[in-house]
Write a protein that holds these residues in place. Sequence first.
Motif, mmCIF file in Angstrom:
data_model
loop_
_atom_site.group_PDB
_atom_site.id
_atom_site.type_symbol
_atom_site.label_atom_id
_atom_site.label_comp_id
_atom_site.label_asym_id
_atom_site.label_seq_id
_atom_site.Cartn_x
_atom_site.Cartn_y
_atom_site.Cartn_z
ATOM 1 N N LEU A 87 -7.900 8.265 7.668
ATOM 2 C CA LEU A 87 -8.527 7.069 7.883
ATOM 3 C C LEU A 87 -9.237 6.463 6.845
ATOM 4 N N PHE A 88 -8.805 4.921 6.840
ATOM 5 C CA PHE A 88 -9.655 4.236 5.719
ATOM 6 C C PHE A 88 -9.991 2.982 6.705
ATOM 7 N N LEU A 145 0.847 -1.254 0.008
ATOM 8 C CA LEU A 145 0.010 0.016 0.066
ATOM 9 C C LEU A 145 1.037 1.132 -0.243
ATOM 10 N N PRO A 146 0.698 2.137 -0.990
ATOM 11 C CA PRO A 146 1.636 3.425 -0.864
ATOM 12 C C PRO A 146 1.264 4.427 -0.097
ATOM 13 N N ARG A 163 -12.989 -4.266 12.969
ATOM 14 C CA ARG A 163 -13.139 -3.221 11.763
ATOM 15 C C ARG A 163 -11.251 -3.265 11.553
ATOM 16 N N VAL A 164 -11.156 -3.312 10.260
ATOM 17 C CA VAL A 164 -9.842 -3.338 9.654
ATOM 18 C C VAL A 164 -9.429 -1.530 9.384
ATOM 19 N N LEU A 165 -8.320 -1.276 10.016
ATOM 20 C CA LEU A 165 -8.035 0.452 9.728
ATOM 21 C C LEU A 165 -6.652 0.761 8.954
ATOM 22 N N ALA A 166 -6.917 1.516 8.170
ATOM 23 C CA ALA A 166 -5.603 1.922 7.532
ATOM 24 C C ALA A 166 -5.441 3.313 7.652
ATOM 25 N N VAL A 209 -4.092 -1.603 11.109
ATOM 26 C CA VAL A 209 -4.329 -2.027 12.516
ATOM 27 C C VAL A 209 -5.934 -2.713 12.421
ATOM 28 N N VAL A 210 -6.116 -3.779 13.249
ATOM 29 C CA VAL A 210 -7.119 -4.468 13.425
ATOM 30 C C VAL A 210 -7.869 -4.274 14.864
ATOM 31 N N LEU A 211 -9.256 -3.529 14.843
ATOM 32 C CA LEU A 211 -9.785 -3.407 16.123
ATOM 33 C C LEU A 211 -10.882 -4.208 16.392
#
Length: 674
Positions: A153-154, A100-101, A168-171, A107-109
């Motif tokens: 945040l994504f 991912l650029p 949730r998976v957080l980028a 992070v996984v919450l």
Amino acid sequence: MNRLVLSHPPRLGFTLLLFLGLALLGIQWAQHWTFESQPDTETAAAQADLLRLTTNLAAHQQQTLTQINDRLQVLSGLSWITLSETGTCDRLLARQLDTLPGMDNLVVLDRHGKVRCHALPLHESLSQDYFSATAAMTEQGSSLPIMRSNKILFAAPLPSTVGRVNGRVLAIAPLAGWLRMSQSPLPAAVSLTLLDREGQALITEERATAMMSSMPARFEAGISTGIGWDGIAYWQAAAPLSGAVRGLTLVARQAAPNALLQPPSALLGLLGLMLFMLASLATLRLAGSRLSPWWQDVKNTYGPMPARFMQRLRSLAAQSHGENTVMLLRRTNADLKRSLAAQESRNTQLQRLDQLNQMLLSSTSLREAANAVAQCACELLPHIGGALLLRTRPGVVETAVTWGHSAQHEFSRPEDCWAQRLGHTYVVSQRLGAACCAHLKTSAPGPYVCVPLIAQGELLGTLHLQAQTTSTEAPSSWLAEALAQRTAGAISRIQREALLRAQATRDPLTGLHNRRFLEETLALEEIRAKRHGAHIGLMVLDVDLFKRFNDTFGHDAGDALLRALGRTIRSQVRKGDIPCRFGGEEFVIVLPGADLDITVARAEALRLAVSELQVTHGGQALGPITVSIGVACYPRHGANCQAVLKVADQALYAGKHAGRDRVMRPAPMLVTSV
């Protein structure tokens, strides 16, 4: 009548002349307040460069956002069990982060906002605002970025098999320089902002924040010019994004070259305007003091006449205005009542759709889901008939349920429905005059709407809603689409669960149940037999000399033999019997409610059916096929079914030693006392 006299006319005339002179001087000085713009050709070229630069940046943003969303969708499809293992999850996220650029971390919450795993160590704890923001994004199904503090945040949900969100998976990406990630050089004077479909800022640079108040709510692609809040002329280029992020717009703003005022010209113009205003105020004050006696004489002489005339006009206007006001209030009241009734009806429909969604989430079979959809459609559209048409297997569409006065349906191929062929809602009414779908048996159906059931890119069937033949309007499209959206999601989930269940409990070669299913079912049947005092018959079947078939004809021939044997066993057992492949060429058949004599009779019939079986492979007959079967009965031969299964297995091997191709009862010394 009093005579009107103006005193000191020379002084007033001098003042008027002074006023005109200063006004001309102010206008003359104000003419020096000019812009020095570039020639038109240079301006057009500079604006074209700004637009081309913005278009390149928009294409890069579109590619980056699409790649991030696709990667998050892949991560959201992973098993929660895999993501719950911290070491495995950290390594998986670290590998994904390399692809991912511009990303800082993945992070996984969990559902409570607690960090379960991360690609890189977290130098500081995530604020609760991160969790609430990602929770709102996943609940609304949004795949767009949001800006928090100095981060972007994504987020994507991690659903469970029952439709609940486990986490949730957080980028996380840095805000600084995000919009400037491109191969094209970007001047420092250009400020960038990424807007959503409503014109709200998703990502904006710090120096562009002050400009947002002067930006319009909507942007058209291309170049526009204007004056900012600080009075400086600017050029503004807008480039829309397409594809999966369609609706977003990248806006670049730059101050127009040479747009600032020249200081000498500005001071001269400002001084001239100040003198113009001071002279105007002084002249008006002097003229007012001289004209005051004349104006008082005019009021005393002609004052009552205008007052009486205006009073009459006001009375006529008040009478007409009162009538118009009453009519206007009545119309407004009627419009408000209609709007309130429509809103209450919409709220009721949305509440019923939420109830349908809960029922669909709890449904475990296609029949339950179809009945729930039919019941909801009857309540929402009581005078509308309908049908739910599902693809049961490739190229085959069958009617799952019908309700109301819906026409009969018959599919020869899925393309008979225009909605399935086009991939979107298809409406037929007398007003539109569209062609009817071929799956309708009647030649003159009432107005109807067909909505394709699509989930995760897969076409699952059609939702058909049909009005009465006397109606001229088709059923509500938005209601049909709302029903179809919820139905498609439920059907896709039920089909995936059924497929996973079959893969977990079925033997793929023979189509029979596997050993895992046998162990679970045998325990339940034992409890049921104890409760009702019933018997359970058990057969253990083994193919005679199976190794010879593999050695002589090959393993493919052995697989063909086992497939044929599976079909024969399914044809010989009763509806409530449980045939299973125990392992290799060995099979176990459970016969609930059968005593030893019935079990022996069923085993003998199965042995004869297998002996008549003819199997060919590659054009070559595999020769005679025989089986040996050991039988036993619960509770006669054991205190539990596992003990009875061992007795039947020992009887099987006794039959093997006795010459094969036979049904063998347990020897008396093998029977375990109850």
